[in-house]
Write a protein that holds these residues in place. Structure first.
Motif, PDB file in Angstrom:
ATOM      1  N   HIS A 116       0.799  -1.223   0.000  1.00  0.00           N
ATOM      2  CA  HIS A 116       0.000   0.000   0.000  1.00  0.00           C
ATOM      3  C   HIS A 116       0.834   1.277   0.000  1.00  0.00           C
ATOM      4  N   ASP A 117       2.045   1.228   0.523  1.00  0.00           N
ATOM      5  CA  ASP A 117       2.874   2.432   0.609  1.00  0.00           C
ATOM      6  C   ASP A 117       4.005   2.477  -0.413  1.00  0.00           C
ATOM      7  N   VAL A 118       3.949   1.663  -1.462  1.00  0.00           N
ATOM      8  CA  VAL A 118       5.076   1.639  -2.410  1.00  0.00           C
ATOM      9  C   VAL A 118       5.306   3.005  -3.049  1.00  0.00           C
ATOM     10  N   GLY A 119       4.271   3.819  -3.124  1.00  0.00           N
ATOM     11  CA  GLY A 119       4.427   5.141  -3.712  1.00  0.00           C
ATOM     12  C   GLY A 119       5.341   6.054  -2.931  1.00  0.00           C
ATOM     13  N   LYS A 120       5.604   5.726  -1.667  1.00  0.00           N
ATOM     14  CA  LYS A 120       6.511   6.550  -0.854  1.00  0.00           C
ATOM     15  C   LYS A 120       7.957   6.435  -1.321  1.00  0.00           C
ATOM     16  N   ILE A 121       8.212   5.511  -2.247  1.00  0.00           N
ATOM     17  CA  ILE A 121       9.554   5.399  -2.812  1.00  0.00           C
ATOM     18  C   ILE A 121       9.941   6.703  -3.506  1.00  0.00           C
ATOM     19  N   GLY A 122       8.921   7.484  -3.909  1.00  0.00           N
ATOM     20  CA  GLY A 122       9.180   8.755  -4.591  1.00  0.00           C
ATOM     21  C   GLY A 122       9.157   9.958  -3.670  1.00  0.00           C
ATOM     22  N   VAL A 123       9.033   9.732  -2.343  1.00  0.00           N
ATOM     23  CA  VAL A 123       9.009  10.832  -1.377  1.00  0.00           C
ATOM     24  C   VAL A 123      10.381  10.949  -0.722  1.00  0.00           C
ATOM     25  N   PRO A 124      10.974  12.148  -0.691  1.00  0.00           N
ATOM     26  CA  PRO A 124      12.305  12.315  -0.088  1.00  0.00           C
ATOM     27  C   PRO A 124      12.356  11.815   1.355  1.00  0.00           C
ATOM     28  N   GLU A 125      13.501  11.240   1.712  1.00  0.00           N
ATOM     29  CA  GLU A 125      13.671  10.643   3.030  1.00  0.00           C
ATOM     30  C   GLU A 125      13.533  11.658   4.156  1.00  0.00           C
ATOM     31  N   ASN A 126      13.993  12.882   3.928  1.00  0.00           N
ATOM     32  CA  ASN A 126      13.914  13.892   4.984  1.00  0.00           C
ATOM     33  C   ASN A 126      12.473  14.271   5.296  1.00  0.00           C
ATOM     34  N   PHE A 168       3.576  18.262   2.559  1.00  0.00           N
ATOM     35  CA  PHE A 168       2.339  17.496   2.724  1.00  0.00           C
ATOM     36  C   PHE A 168       1.811  17.043   1.365  1.00  0.00           C
ATOM     37  N   LYS A 169       1.948  17.916   0.367  1.00  0.00           N
ATOM     38  CA  LYS A 169       1.500  17.565  -0.993  1.00  0.00           C
ATOM     39  C   LYS A 169       2.286  16.366  -1.522  1.00  0.00           C
ATOM     40  N   GLN A 170       3.595  16.336  -1.218  1.00  0.00           N
ATOM     41  CA  GLN A 170       4.416  15.204  -1.669  1.00  0.00           C
ATOM     42  C   GLN A 170       4.002  13.905  -0.963  1.00  0.00           C
ATOM     43  N   ILE A 171       3.715  14.007   0.337  1.00  0.00           N
ATOM     44  CA  ILE A 171       3.267  12.821   1.078  1.00  0.00           C
ATOM     45  C   ILE A 171       1.949  12.305   0.517  1.00  0.00           C
ATOM     46  N   THR A 172       1.016  13.217   0.284  1.00  0.00           N
ATOM     47  CA  THR A 172      -0.319  12.801  -0.165  1.00  0.00           C
ATOM     48  C   THR A 172      -0.349  12.353  -1.620  1.00  0.00           C
ATOM     49  N   SER A 173       0.757  12.484  -2.315  1.00  0.00           N
ATOM     50  CA  SER A 173       0.811  11.995  -3.700  1.00  0.00           C
ATOM     51  C   SER A 173       1.153  10.507  -3.761  1.00  0.00           C
ATOM     52  N   VAL A 231      -4.294  -2.309  -7.850  1.00  0.00           N
ATOM     53  CA  VAL A 231      -4.108  -0.897  -8.199  1.00  0.00           C
ATOM     54  C   VAL A 231      -5.218   0.009  -7.659  1.00  0.00           C
ATOM     55  N   PRO A 232      -6.492  -0.279  -7.927  1.00  0.00           N
ATOM     56  CA  PRO A 232      -7.535   0.629  -7.402  1.00  0.00           C
ATOM     57  C   PRO A 232      -7.608   0.657  -5.879  1.00  0.00           C
ATOM     58  N   VAL A 233      -7.214  -0.424  -5.243  1.00  0.00           N
ATOM     59  CA  VAL A 233      -7.229  -0.480  -3.772  1.00  0.00           C
ATOM     60  C   VAL A 233      -6.157   0.445  -3.205  1.00  0.00           C
ATOM     61  N   VAL A 234      -4.943   0.355  -3.749  1.00  0.00           N
ATOM     62  CA  VAL A 234      -3.838   1.202  -3.288  1.00  0.00           C
ATOM     63  C   VAL A 234      -4.138   2.669  -3.578  1.00  0.00           C
ATOM     64  N   LEU A 235      -4.712   2.939  -4.746  1.00  0.00           N
ATOM     65  CA  LEU A 235      -5.037   4.321  -5.114  1.00  0.00           C
ATOM     66  C   LEU A 235      -5.997   4.961  -4.110  1.00  0.00           C
ATOM     67  N   ALA A 236      -6.913   4.162  -3.554  1.00  0.00           N
ATOM     68  CA  ALA A 236      -7.981   4.723  -2.722  1.00  0.00           C
ATOM     69  C   ALA A 236      -7.788   4.498  -1.226  1.00  0.00           C
ATOM     70  N   HIS A 237      -6.604   4.037  -0.784  1.00  0.00           N
ATOM     71  CA  HIS A 237      -6.499   3.666   0.633  1.00  0.00           C
ATOM     72  C   HIS A 237      -6.460   4.857   1.584  1.00  0.00           C
ATOM     73  N   HIS A 238      -6.364   6.097   1.048  1.00  0.00           N
ATOM     74  CA  HIS A 238      -6.461   7.288   1.903  1.00  0.00           C
ATOM     75  C   HIS A 238      -7.741   8.080   1.636  1.00  0.00           C
ATOM     76  N   GLU A 239      -8.687   7.467   0.935  1.00  0.00           N
ATOM     77  CA  GLU A 239     -10.012   8.075   0.835  1.00  0.00           C
ATOM     78  C   GLU A 239     -10.714   7.921   2.188  1.00  0.00           C
ATOM     79  N   ARG A 240     -11.642   8.818   2.452  1.00  0.00           N
ATOM     80  CA  ARG A 240     -12.394   8.780   3.709  1.00  0.00           C
ATOM     81  C   ARG A 240     -13.847   8.436   3.433  1.00  0.00           C
ATOM     82  N   TYR A 241     -14.469   7.773   4.365  1.00  0.00           N
ATOM     83  CA  TYR A 241     -15.851   7.346   4.205  1.00  0.00           C
ATOM     84  C   TYR A 241     -16.788   8.549   4.013  1.00  0.00           C
ATOM     85  N   ASP A 242     -16.422   9.707   4.604  1.00  0.00           N
ATOM     86  CA  ASP A 242     -17.262  10.906   4.483  1.00  0.00           C
ATOM     87  C   ASP A 242     -16.938  11.741   3.250  1.00  0.00           C
TER      88      ASP A 242
END
Length: 337
Positions: free
Chosen positions: A198-208, A221-226, A245-256
């Motif tokens: 689920h977090d493989v996309g964080k490979i593109g977020v800087p370590e710092n 925050f924009k980089q994290i949420t991407s 793919v669709p599951v990982v894409l939507a894992h930070h969607e909110r029920y509301d």
């Protein structure tokens, strides 16, 4: 001399960092070391001379698929010895089940007769090699290509000092929730796979940014949420992961409907994404992070309940509460006994 040797043996076993259990030929627990109390959540005086299945497996010799719950009991009854077998311990002192890799051996006397069996339990969250072994044990039916994608998860853990084992724990919680919701075996396995990646996309977020102890800037925050979109893009190039793919894409969607990246609401969000949201939040809350210490489990449970219907699907939260309640209920029952 024999007494001195036995005493030395016990001292050595007691010094080991891994839990060690010994049962006699009737499956009665006759020895456990100090690490067993710490890691397995048992008290020596309460479990010695009792059946192992009662102490750690809720009295169930077999799981819901008809397999032995305990590798140690299976070794005792079948003679089959195991190396790094995946096992879930249903301890009475922890609210959530714990998973270990287990080595087992038959114990024989000088005449070759069986006198019992012993097991060593490895905490896989402390060793990257064991983390991978755990995942591969859990996913024996998955293509060998999974090793490639798991490398991404390992890479994330290596860059983010606070998420060692995070994906594996999220995967385990997601699997438990999927089972509690009555999903079929294929969907349960898929829930686990989605948790791992689920977090493989964080490979593109800087370590710092991943390890920043303070508040994030708007750009950070924009980089994290991407990362859900980046993760979906990475996984979309692997044909056999098309359902992930669709599951990982939507894992930070909110029920509301106030989540990201697309602002999906309610059942517009894939069920496995709604499951991941709960599993991910629970592990995040109960683990040390760069910006705060771990929250107590009861506090995390209250947070999940408080945000059911808002951030989280209330049915998924309810299913997770049933899982936690099963183990917590045993603990309370033991306390009242």
């Amino acid at each position: 001399m024999d007494g001195e040797t036995a005493s030395l043996d016990h001292l050595i076993l007691d010094a080991l960092p891994c839990p060690v259990l010994v049962v006699d030929t009737g499956g009665i627990l006759i020895y456990l070391n100090s690490a067993s109390e710490r890691e397995l959540g048992v008290k020596k005086e309460e479990v010695i001379s009792r059946p192992l299945t009662e102490s750690l497996y809720q009295g169930k010799k077999f799981d819901h698929r008809g397999r032995y719950s305990s590798a140690l009991i299976e070794t005792l009854e079948t003679g089959r010895e195991f190396s790094l077998r995946l096992e879930e311990i249903k301890t009475v002192l922890y609210i959530v089940p714990k998973v270990f890799l287990v080595d087992t051996s038959i114990l024989r006397n000088r005449d070759g007769g069986v006198v019992g069996a012993c097991a060593i339990y490895h905490n896989f969250l402390r060793d990257r090699r064991l983390l991978k072994e755990t995942v591969m044990n859990r996913l024996t039916t998955v293509s060998e290509q999974f090793e490639t994608i798991y490398a991404f998860a390992e890479a994330i853990g290596a860059r983010d000092q606070y998420t060692m084992g995070h994906s594996e724990k999220v995967a385990e919680y997601a699997r438990l929730i999927a089972e509690a919701l009555g999903l079929d075996e294929k969907e349960v396995d898929l829930a686990y796979i989605c948790g791992i990646v689920h977090d493989v996309g964080k490979i593109g977020v800087p370590e710092n940014i991943l390890n920043k102890p303070g508040a994030l800037t708007t750009d950070e925050f924009k980089q994290i949420t991407s990362h859900p979109e980046k993760g979906a893009t990475i996984l979309s190039h692997i044909s056999w992961l098309e359902d992930v793919v669709p599951v990982v894409l939507a894992h930070h969607e909110r029920y509301d409907g106030r989540g990201y990246p697309r602002g999906l609401r309610g059942e517009e969000i894939p069920l496995l994404s709604r499951i991941l949201a709960v599993a991910d939040a629970f592990d995040a809350m109960t683990s040390d992070r760069s910006y705060r210490k771990a929250l107590p489990v009861p506090v995390a449970i209250d947070e999940l309940k408080r945000h059911a219907g808002g951030q989280f699907d209330p049915q998924v939260v309810e299913a997770f509460m049933r899982i936690l309640g099963e183990y917590k209920g045993e603990e309370e029952e033991r306390g009242n006994g």
